[in-house]
Design an enzyme around this catalytic site. Structure first.
Site, short mmCIF file in Angstrom:
data_model
loop_
_atom_site.label_atom_id
_atom_site.label_comp_id
_atom_site.label_asym_id
_atom_site.label_seq_id
_atom_site.Cartn_x
_atom_site.Cartn_y
_atom_site.Cartn_z
N LYS A 15 -7.69 11.73 -1.04
CA LYS A 15 -8.67 10.73 -1.32
C LYS A 15 -8.00 9.39 -1.55
CE LYS A 15 -9.92 12.76 -4.95
NZ LYS A 15 -8.90 14.04 -5.01
N ARG A 94 -17.32 13.66 -10.95
CA ARG A 94 -16.37 14.97 -10.95
C ARG A 94 -17.23 16.24 -11.35
NH1 ARG A 94 -11.12 13.16 -10.05
NH2 ARG A 94 -9.49 14.32 -10.60
N ARG A 171 4.05 11.85 -10.20
CA ARG A 171 3.20 11.74 -11.38
C ARG A 171 3.34 13.07 -12.16
NH1 ARG A 171 -2.95 11.00 -8.97
NH2 ARG A 171 -3.17 12.75 -10.57
P1 AP5 Z 1 -3.36 11.80 -2.26
O1 AP5 Z 1 -3.99 10.79 -1.23
O2 AP5 Z 1 -2.86 11.04 -3.22
O3 AP5 Z 1 -4.54 12.78 -2.75
P2 AP5 Z 1 -5.46 12.58 -3.77
O4 AP5 Z 1 -6.94 13.51 -3.14
O5 AP5 Z 1 -6.06 11.23 -4.14
O6 AP5 Z 1 -5.15 13.37 -4.80
P3 AP5 Z 1 -5.25 13.23 -6.41
O7 AP5 Z 1 -4.10 14.01 -7.13
O8 AP5 Z 1 -4.91 11.75 -6.82
O9 AP5 Z 1 -6.60 13.60 -6.83
P4 AP5 Z 1 -6.89 14.35 -8.20
O10 AP5 Z 1 -8.46 14.22 -7.92
O11 AP5 Z 1 -6.36 15.43 -8.70
O12 AP5 Z 1 -6.21 13.05 -9.25
P5 AP5 Z 1 -7.10 11.61 -9.80
O13 AP5 Z 1 -6.08 10.80 -9.86
O14 AP5 Z 1 -8.35 11.44 -9.64
O15 AP5 Z 1 -2.45 12.55 -1.27
C1 AP5 Z 1 -1.87 13.64 -1.96
C2 AP5 Z 1 -0.39 14.03 -1.12
O16 AP5 Z 1 -0.72 14.26 0.27
C3 AP5 Z 1 0.37 12.59 -0.87
O17 AP5 Z 1 1.80 12.82 -0.92
C4 AP5 Z 1 0.02 12.03 0.42
O18 AP5 Z 1 1.07 11.18 1.06
C5 AP5 Z 1 0.00 13.46 1.12
N1 AP5 Z 1 -1.15 13.37 2.16
C6 AP5 Z 1 -2.38 12.55 2.17
N2 AP5 Z 1 -2.83 12.90 3.53
C7 AP5 Z 1 -2.12 13.61 4.03
C8 AP5 Z 1 -2.43 14.20 5.39
N3 AP5 Z 1 -3.54 13.97 6.13
N4 AP5 Z 1 -1.32 14.89 6.04
C9 AP5 Z 1 -0.27 15.40 5.01
N5 AP5 Z 1 -0.29 14.77 3.84
C10 AP5 Z 1 -1.08 14.09 3.39
O19 AP5 Z 1 -7.02 12.47 -11.48
C11 AP5 Z 1 -6.06 12.90 -12.32
C12 AP5 Z 1 -6.82 13.43 -13.50
O20 AP5 Z 1 -7.64 12.39 -14.29
C13 AP5 Z 1 -7.56 14.41 -13.64
O21 AP5 Z 1 -6.97 15.80 -13.31
C14 AP5 Z 1 -8.54 14.33 -14.69
O22 AP5 Z 1 -7.64 14.69 -15.90
C15 AP5 Z 1 -8.77 12.82 -14.97
N6 AP5 Z 1 -9.77 12.41 -14.20
C16 AP5 Z 1 -9.78 11.48 -13.26
N7 AP5 Z 1 -11.05 11.15 -12.75
C17 AP5 Z 1 -11.93 11.82 -13.66
C18 AP5 Z 1 -13.12 11.98 -13.82
N8 AP5 Z 1 -14.18 11.51 -12.97
N9 AP5 Z 1 -13.65 12.92 -14.81
C19 AP5 Z 1 -13.00 13.52 -15.40
N10 AP5 Z 1 -11.60 13.41 -15.52
C20 AP5 Z 1 -11.21 12.57 -14.69
#
Ligand code: AP5
Length: 232
Positions: A15, A94, A171
């Site tokens: 994402k 979410r 992270r």
């Molecule tokens: P990346 O693009 O970083 O993936 P992502 O989907 O953004 O993953 P996140 O871990 O950021 O998502 P998340 O939803 O768990 O975390 P968030 O920060 O929102 O890619 C991942 C890796 O793969 C990278 O190394 C990249 O280079 C590689 N990659 C990408 N595309 C690729 C491809 N095509 N091929 C190969 N490799 C590839 O949330 C964190 C925490 O915050 C949550 O756990 C929760 O506690 C809290 N939180 C956030 N939002 C909310 C909400 N709305 N409600 C409640 N809690 C929330």
């Protein structure tokens, strides 16, 4: 008319990677609730203090805390990117409560006071077995936030961002055990939103298990109005 879009998908589906690319190309503001919450934790604000333990454990932060950080940002035009053509939400909504609250606020803000939803929701799909390797190998730039991967998306120089020369870090919630918990929370609470947005006729599903550039093109196609699917 400004675009109001969101990108859904499991943790590690790509994402953030896709939102960074697409927002730069389409002049959209990238609004990641994960980034907003991590900034709140780093600043030691009240929202950050409330969020920290949930994030460390891989659980969802309580809805009211998330609404606080996101809607303060969305409602504050002066803090928004100047002259953006809209925004892309990343990591929000979410769960069902968040999706309904967003629709309620969009409707309230609409000039005609008619029911209003997002324009397009892009759902990036990647099999679970790919996720752990993606997340445990992820590295992020301290300076500009660009994502890398130690194997799949390498910087030109180890540990250094290609764009700004910033230091790359890992992270704290990208350990295998926390990733497994985040995946389980995703399947239970977030994946059901696919049906919610399919029923609204605004969901586009994109295969995220392909090269980054191929996925970016598919997301751009989705945002240009191709492939929007109703309930089938
Ligand atoms: P990346 O693009 O970083 O993936 P992502 O989907 O953004 O993953 P996140 O871990 O950021 O998502 P998340 O939803 O768990 O975390 P968030 O920060 O929102 O890619 C991942 C890796 O793969 C990278 O190394 C990249 O280079 C590689 N990659 C990408 N595309 C690729 C491809 N095509 N091929 C190969 N490799 C590839 O949330 C964190 C925490 O915050 C949550 O756990 C929760 O506690 C809290 N939180 C956030 N939002 C909310 C909400 N709305 N409600 C409640 N809690 C929330």
């Amino acid at each position: 008319m400004k675009r109001q879009t969101a990108i859904l998908g499991a943790p590690g589906a790509g994402k953030g990677t896709q939102a960074q690319q697409v927002c730069a190309q389409l002049n959209l503001e990238h609004l990641s609730t994960g980034d907003l919450l991590r900034a709140a934790v780093a600043a030691g604000s009240s929202a950050g203090l409330q969020a920290k333990n949930f994030m460390d454990a891989g659980n969802l932060v309580p809805d009211e805390v998330v609404f606080g950080v996101l809607f303060e940002r969305l409602g504050n035009e002066s803090s928004r990117t100047a002259k953006s053509d809209g925004y892309m939400l990343d990591g929000f909504p979410r769960n069902r409560v968040q999706a309904e609250e967003l629709d309620r606020r969009l409707s309230e803000a609409a000039p005609s006071s008619q029911a209003q939803t997002l324009d397009v929701v892009v759902d990036i799909c990647v099999p679970d077995e790919r996720i752990v390797a993606r997340l445990t190998g992820r590295r992020i730039c301290k300076g500009c936030g660009r994502n890398y991967h130690v194997e799949f998306v390498k910087p030109k120089q180890d540990g250094v961002c290609d764009d700004c020369g910033g230091e790359l870090y890992q992270r704290s919630d990208d350990t295998e055990s926390v990733v497994m918990e985040r995946l389980s929370v995703y399947h239970e609470q977030t994946a059901p939103l696919e049906v919610y947005y399919k029923e609204q006729g605004i969901l586009v599903t994109v295969d995220g298990d392909r090269a980054v550039e191929t996925v970016t093109q598919a997301v751009l196609d989705a945002l240009s109005g191709n492939n929007v699917a109703g309930l089938s």
